[in-house]
Motif scaffolding. Structure first.
Motif, short mmCIF file in Angstrom:
data_model
loop_
_atom_site.label_atom_id
_atom_site.label_comp_id
_atom_site.label_asym_id
_atom_site.label_seq_id
_atom_site.Cartn_x
_atom_site.Cartn_y
_atom_site.Cartn_z
N HIS A 1 0.85 -1.18 0.00
CA HIS A 1 0.00 0.00 0.00
C HIS A 1 0.89 1.24 0.00
CE1 HIS A 1 -2.84 3.02 1.58
NE2 HIS A 1 -3.76 2.28 1.00
N VAL A 2 0.45 2.29 -0.69
CA VAL A 2 1.27 3.48 -0.87
C VAL A 2 1.64 4.15 0.45
CG1 VAL A 2 -0.68 5.08 -1.16
CG2 VAL A 2 1.50 5.55 -2.32
N PHE A 3 0.78 4.08 1.45
CA PHE A 3 1.03 4.73 2.73
C PHE A 3 2.30 4.16 3.37
CE2 PHE A 3 -1.06 5.61 7.17
CZ PHE A 3 -0.27 6.74 7.32
N ALA A 4 2.37 2.84 3.49
CA ALA A 4 3.55 2.21 4.08
C ALA A 4 4.75 2.27 3.15
CB ALA A 4 3.24 0.76 4.45
N GLN A 5 4.50 2.13 1.86
CA GLN A 5 5.61 2.07 0.91
C GLN A 5 6.40 3.37 0.84
OE1 GLN A 5 5.70 1.34 -3.86
NE2 GLN A 5 4.76 -0.29 -2.65
N ASN A 6 5.70 4.49 0.80
CA ASN A 6 6.39 5.77 0.64
C ASN A 6 6.53 6.57 1.92
OD1 ASN A 6 6.82 5.30 -2.06
ND2 ASN A 6 5.02 6.42 -2.75
N THR A 7 5.43 6.75 2.65
CA THR A 7 5.48 7.57 3.86
C THR A 7 6.30 6.92 4.96
OG1 THR A 7 3.28 8.40 3.29
CG2 THR A 7 4.05 8.84 5.51
N MET A 8 6.41 5.60 4.91
CA MET A 8 7.15 4.88 5.94
C MET A 8 8.47 4.32 5.41
SD MET A 8 3.93 2.96 7.72
CE MET A 8 2.34 3.66 7.28
N MET A 9 8.42 3.32 4.53
CA MET A 9 9.64 2.66 4.08
C MET A 9 10.57 3.61 3.35
SD MET A 9 10.18 -0.57 1.45
CE MET A 9 9.93 0.45 -0.03
N ASN A 10 10.10 4.26 2.29
CA ASN A 10 10.98 5.13 1.52
C ASN A 10 11.42 6.35 2.32
OD1 ASN A 10 11.67 4.04 -1.03
ND2 ASN A 10 9.57 4.33 -1.74
N ALA A 11 10.54 6.87 3.18
CA ALA A 11 10.93 8.01 4.01
C ALA A 11 12.00 7.61 5.02
CB ALA A 11 9.71 8.59 4.72
N ALA A 12 11.87 6.40 5.57
CA ALA A 12 12.91 5.92 6.49
C ALA A 12 14.25 5.80 5.77
CB ALA A 12 12.50 4.56 7.07
N PHE A 13 14.23 5.23 4.56
CA PHE A 13 15.48 5.08 3.81
C PHE A 13 16.05 6.45 3.40
CE2 PHE A 13 14.06 0.64 2.15
CZ PHE A 13 14.37 0.09 3.38
N GLU A 14 15.18 7.37 3.05
CA GLU A 14 15.63 8.71 2.64
C GLU A 14 16.38 9.41 3.77
OE1 GLU A 14 16.23 12.18 0.45
OE2 GLU A 14 15.51 10.24 -0.28
N SER A 15 15.98 9.15 5.00
CA SER A 15 16.59 9.82 6.15
C SER A 15 17.61 8.95 6.88
CB SER A 15 15.49 10.24 7.14
OG SER A 15 14.72 9.13 7.52
N SER A 16 17.95 7.79 6.31
CA SER A 16 18.88 6.84 6.93
C SER A 16 18.38 6.35 8.28
CB SER A 16 20.28 7.45 7.09
OG SER A 16 20.79 7.92 5.87
N ALA A 17 17.06 6.30 8.43
CA ALA A 17 16.44 5.81 9.66
C ALA A 17 16.30 4.29 9.60
CB ALA A 17 15.09 6.48 9.87
N THR A 18 15.68 3.73 10.63
CA THR A 18 15.50 2.28 10.71
C THR A 18 14.03 1.92 10.52
OG1 THR A 18 17.36 2.04 12.23
CG2 THR A 18 15.76 0.25 12.20
N ALA A 19 13.77 0.96 9.64
CA ALA A 19 12.43 0.44 9.41
C ALA A 19 12.26 -0.86 10.19
CB ALA A 19 12.19 0.19 7.92
N ILE A 20 11.31 -0.86 11.13
CA ILE A 20 11.01 -2.08 11.90
C ILE A 20 9.81 -2.73 11.23
CG2 ILE A 20 10.48 -3.04 14.16
CD1 ILE A 20 11.49 -0.41 15.38
N LEU A 21 10.04 -3.84 10.55
CA LEU A 21 8.99 -4.51 9.80
C LEU A 21 8.27 -5.55 10.64
CD1 LEU A 21 10.53 -5.22 6.26
CD2 LEU A 21 9.12 -3.28 6.99
N PHE A 22 6.96 -5.61 10.46
CA PHE A 22 6.13 -6.63 11.09
C PHE A 22 5.38 -7.37 9.98
CE2 PHE A 22 6.72 -3.26 14.13
CZ PHE A 22 6.95 -3.92 15.33
N ARG A 23 5.39 -8.67 10.05
CA ARG A 23 4.70 -9.47 9.03
C ARG A 23 3.21 -9.18 9.02
NH1 ARG A 23 6.54 -14.25 6.57
NH2 ARG A 23 8.32 -14.24 8.00
N ARG A 24 2.65 -8.92 10.19
CA ARG A 24 1.22 -8.62 10.30
C ARG A 24 0.99 -7.80 11.56
NH1 ARG A 24 2.25 -13.75 11.55
NH2 ARG A 24 1.82 -14.42 9.42
#
Length: 504
Positions: free
Chosen positions: A207-230
């Protein structure tokens, strides 16, 4: 320009910074970037070229981020496929977009109808046994390779994200390289992302919300993405405490689930910013959260077609009930049915213009022209803008209930029902009526241990709402139907009610 530059840059500046945390595993930026480069090389060797479509039919696992980055590196288009879709639904998206390669997991391979998808050439299995297909591990194996990073123009398609299809066949919103890069960078600026941030990502990456506002934004700022399967409330809360997560993004129904737990059992002091998006957020939930954690949820707004963020409240400019002001570079206007602009404060259709607005719908020129007429994206949502530029969203046009010619907005009725002390969750929708056209119905989930009857809820509504807005019937239910992102599926509720009405 390339979206994957953000991870390559982080790998050069902070190689040992953790990029992804997932089920006890930690992947640093140097490793993520090196694996993405190898996978991009394998895609290129498999014949994937600039503009080719490659599908991500994956749950929230690190392979999603890895494959997404590799697709961007070679200049291809990432096609996100809801991991919950059936074979028939997957077939539609793969054929509509002309996908050549699918990344998926072993448990989902049977849902990829390769014989009925003529453009499909390979399936890459990212988790589980690959059998006759390609194993992701084989495609990322080997020594480091020369950098594979296509220099892309801002107007090249980078991602296809399919709308939910509640009003017809799903449509692929075509987001360009420029759409995504600009929106992600603005998101980082507005929300104050830093390398110290740790963002909890349990909303689906397809979904675009998680893909860009979360994952890509985290990568853009060199932050850490904590992923949960569900999503599982206690697991999320426990991990926030253990990992000292700082950013929490969710939808209204998830905040309902979190509030239903014993939040006091967890140390959530590391959280600095909570955001709600993707669906209307009842004011009562904001107040409940503030009472429990001492600060409000920052409501935001966006669409798949806008990459997605357009508006957000921030702590120093909070206006409860609003989705905030437009982010830099984005303009909003409210229009009447004839597309003329309405006065400040008046209700109308919400329209946007800005560098984040999609190129159009994939292979749907007529629908693209209609949605983007006059140079503005027409959202189909109803709202108003106040004198200070804050946007207030009423509801979706398609969710509006017509009772004898009078408009009833479900969100308004839901706001009232949520104030009943026994109510955990509520959904208001329309059902066909022989004389009135439609009538108002409500499905309500009660809090654990709470008692209330349908009559109690109706009396509560009659005390605070005009007669025509009061539900004709309140159904006490154990749960509401929801999408993978946690949105309540009003379409399902309407269909059920219509079936009942037609049988009586």
């Amino acid at each position: 320009m390339n979206i994957a530059h953000h991870v390559a840059r982080a790998a050069g500046i902070r190689p040992r910074q953790t990029a992804i945390v997932f089920e006890g595993q930690r992947v640093d930026y140097a490793t993520l970037d090196a694996h993405a480069a190898r996978l991009a090389r394998s895609l290129a060797q498999a014949g994937i070229r600039r503009g080719d479509r490659v599908a991500l039919y994956l749950p929230n696992i690190p392979a999603f981020a890895l494959a997404y980055l590799a697709i961007q590196r070679v200049g291809a288009v990432a096609v996100s496929v809801n991991a919950m879709l059936t074979s028939e639904e997957v077939e539609y998206i793969l054929n509509d977009s002309g996908v050549r390669i699918v990344f998926t997991v072993a448990d989902a391979v049977e849902n990829v109808p390769r014989a009925r998808c003529p453009a499909l050439e390979r399936i890459v299995v990212c988790e589980g046994e690959a059998d006759q297909d390609v194993a992701l591990a084989d495609w990322v194996a080997g020594d480091d390779v020369p950098d594979v990073m296509a220099d892309r123009s801002p107007d090249e398609p980078a991602a296809l994200l399919y709308t939910s299809g509640t009003t017809g066949a799903p449509k692929g919103a075509t987001l360009t390289v420029g759409n995504i890069v600009v929106n992600v960078r603005t998101t980082v600026e507005v929300m104050g992302y830093t390398p110290k941030d740790k963002v909890a990502i349990f909303l689906p990456l397809f979904h675009v919300f998680a893909q860009n506002t979360m994952m890509n934004a985290a990568f853009e700022s060199s932050a850490t993405a904590i992923l949960f399967r569900r999503f599982e409330a206690r697991t999320i809360l426990r991990t926030i405490e253990q990992e000292r997560a700082t950013l929490l993004f969710a939808v209204a129904s998830i905040y309902v689930a979190l509030l239903a737990t014993r939040l006091e059992d967890y140390d959530l002091s590391s959280l600095r910013f909570e955001v709600a998006g993707a669906a209307p957020l009842p004011n009562e939930l904001v107040h409940r959260w503030q009472a429990r954690l001492g600060r409000p949820i920052n409501q935001g707004y966006g669409l798949t077609e806008t990459s997605p963020l357009t508006n957000v409240n921030v702590p120093h400019q909070q206006r409860i009930g609003s989705v905030g002001k437009c982010i830099p570079g984005v303009e909003v206007r409210i229009v009447a049915e004839d597309d003329s602009e309405v006065p400040i404060g008046a209700w109308g259709e919400i329209c946007f213009r800005g560098p984040n607005v999609m190129q159009g719908y994939w292979n749907r020129p007529e629908e693209s022209l209609r949605a983007l007429r006059g140079g503005w994206l027409h959202t189909g949502d109803i709202g108003r803008v106040d004198e200070d530029g804050y946007l207030f969203v009423v509801d979706r046009v398609k969710d509006m209930i017509n009772v004898s010619g009078l408009k009833v907005w479900p969100a308004e009725v839901e706001q009232r029902i949520y104030r009943h002390p026994a109510v955990l969750e509520a959904a208001v929708y329309g059902a066909p009526h022989r004389l009135k056209g439609e009538e108002v119905l409500a499905d309500v989930v009660l809090k654990d241990g709470a008692t209330a009857t349908s009559g109690d809820i109706l009396v509560f509504c009659r005390e605070h709402l005009a007669k025509y807005k009061v539900p004709h019937r309140v159904n006490i239910v154990t749960e509401l139907p929801k999408s993978a992102t946690g949105k309540v599926l009003k379409r399902v509720l309407r269909e059920r009610a219509a079936a009942v009405a037609s049988s009586t």
